[in-house]
Design an enzyme around this catalytic site. Structure first.
Site, PDB file in Angstrom:
ATOM      1  CG  ASP A  18     -25.058 -34.556   6.449  1.00 39.86           C
ATOM      2  OD1 ASP A  18     -24.974 -35.538   5.690  1.00 39.86           O
ATOM      3  OD2 ASP A  18     -24.141 -34.213   7.220  1.00 39.86           O
ATOM      4  N   GLY A  19     -28.883 -32.298   5.155  1.00 34.19           N
ATOM      5  CA  GLY A  19     -30.200 -31.689   5.348  1.00 34.19           C
ATOM      6  C   GLY A  19     -31.289 -32.418   4.585  1.00 34.19           C
ATOM      7  CG  ASN A  92     -28.907 -33.983  13.156  1.00 33.54           C
ATOM      8  OD1 ASN A  92     -28.459 -35.116  13.174  1.00 33.54           O
ATOM      9  ND2 ASN A  92     -28.413 -33.040  12.379  1.00 33.54           N
ATOM     10  CG  ASP A 122     -29.489 -16.872  24.360  1.00 28.52           C
ATOM     11  OD1 ASP A 122     -30.016 -16.170  25.255  1.00 28.52           O
ATOM     12  OD2 ASP A 122     -28.507 -16.500  23.703  1.00 28.52           O
ATOM     13  CE1 TYR A 135     -27.376 -24.137  17.805  1.00 27.86           C
ATOM     14  CE2 TYR A 135     -29.625 -24.943  17.815  1.00 27.86           C
ATOM     15  CZ  TYR A 135     -28.714 -23.927  18.034  1.00 27.86           C
ATOM     16  OH  TYR A 135     -29.156 -22.708  18.476  1.00 27.86           O
ATOM     17  CB  SER A 136     -25.859 -31.130  20.575  1.00 28.44           C
ATOM     18  OG  SER A 136     -25.453 -31.453  21.880  1.00 28.44           O
ATOM     19  CG  LEU A 137     -19.419 -30.724  18.475  1.00 31.08           C
ATOM     20  CD1 LEU A 137     -18.848 -31.366  19.736  1.00 31.08           C
ATOM     21  CD2 LEU A 137     -18.901 -31.445  17.239  1.00 31.08           C
ATOM     22  CD  GLN A 192     -33.900 -30.153   7.355  1.00 28.32           C
ATOM     23  OE1 GLN A 192     -34.764 -31.005   7.526  1.00 28.32           O
ATOM     24  NE2 GLN A 192     -32.893 -30.329   6.518  1.00 28.32           N
TER      25      GLN A 192
END
Length: 193
Positions: A18-19, A92, A122, A135-137, A192
């Site tokens: 995915d990255g 993303n 943060d 990340y949101s999840l 990234q």
């Protein structure tokens, strides 16, 4: 150079995870190029084809048997002292994260030129529907179907329990700024850049 590939191709085959796909999506913005992700990574959540099925999938594409799935991107403009520093795209999310020398940061969020809310946290994640499962999840945000046209705002470790994720229409112009001078923050694209 990688950023020249979309100018020369009709199809980009992405071999990786995915990255790798997120990086190719960012450099392909503005070009009419198809992207075929083939999972060689560990997760491959976004890849339709696993490597053992690549030959069959590629032959189907050459024969015109495929479906294009459009994914929303975020366009982020970084301003410093009111001056445009740079412009970025993310598939993303765009994350605003406190710097190493900062404690909790105070962020003010405006939507379409009007004050919406403030966060003491943060940081803050602005995620696409694709990024809603990333990340949101992990920060407590909701999962959105990839076809939705929305942006998720998910605070990272908010100071107040009343700070919750918010979903806004994708046509919204969001402005996030430090409420006061002093702390440093980083703007991170898709984890990234």
């Amino acid at each position: 150079p990688p950023d020249k590939i979309p100018t020369l191709a009709d199809l980009i085959v992405v071999l990786g995870g995915d990255g790798t796909l997120l990086g190719v999506a960012r450099i392909s913005v503005g070009y009419d190029v198809l992207i075929l992700p083939v999972n060689l990574g560990t997760l491959g959540f976004l890849a339709e084809i696993s490597f053992p099925d690549f030959r069959e999938g590629f032959e189907k594409m050459k024969s015109g048997i495929y479906e294009v799935e459009d994914r929303m991107l975020l366009k982020a403009t970084l301003l410093r002292n009111g001056q445009k520093v740079n412009e970025f795209y993310a598939m993303n999310e765009v994350s605003l994260i406190k710097g190493i020398d900062s404690g909790i940061i105070d962020l003010e969020v405006n939507i379409d030129g009007r004050y919406m809310t403030s966060y003491r946290a943060d940081g803050l994640i602005l995620a696409t529907p694709t990024g809603s499962t990333a990340y949101s999840l992990s920060s407590g945000g909701p999962i959105l179907h990839p076809s939705m046209k929305a942006i998720v705002l998910s605070p990272i470790c908010p100071f107040a329990l009343t700070n919750r994720p918010i979903v806004v229409p994708d046509v919204s112009q969001l402005e996030v700024k430090l409420a006061y001078e002093g702390p440093t923050i980083r703007c991170v694209l898709d984890g990234q850049v």
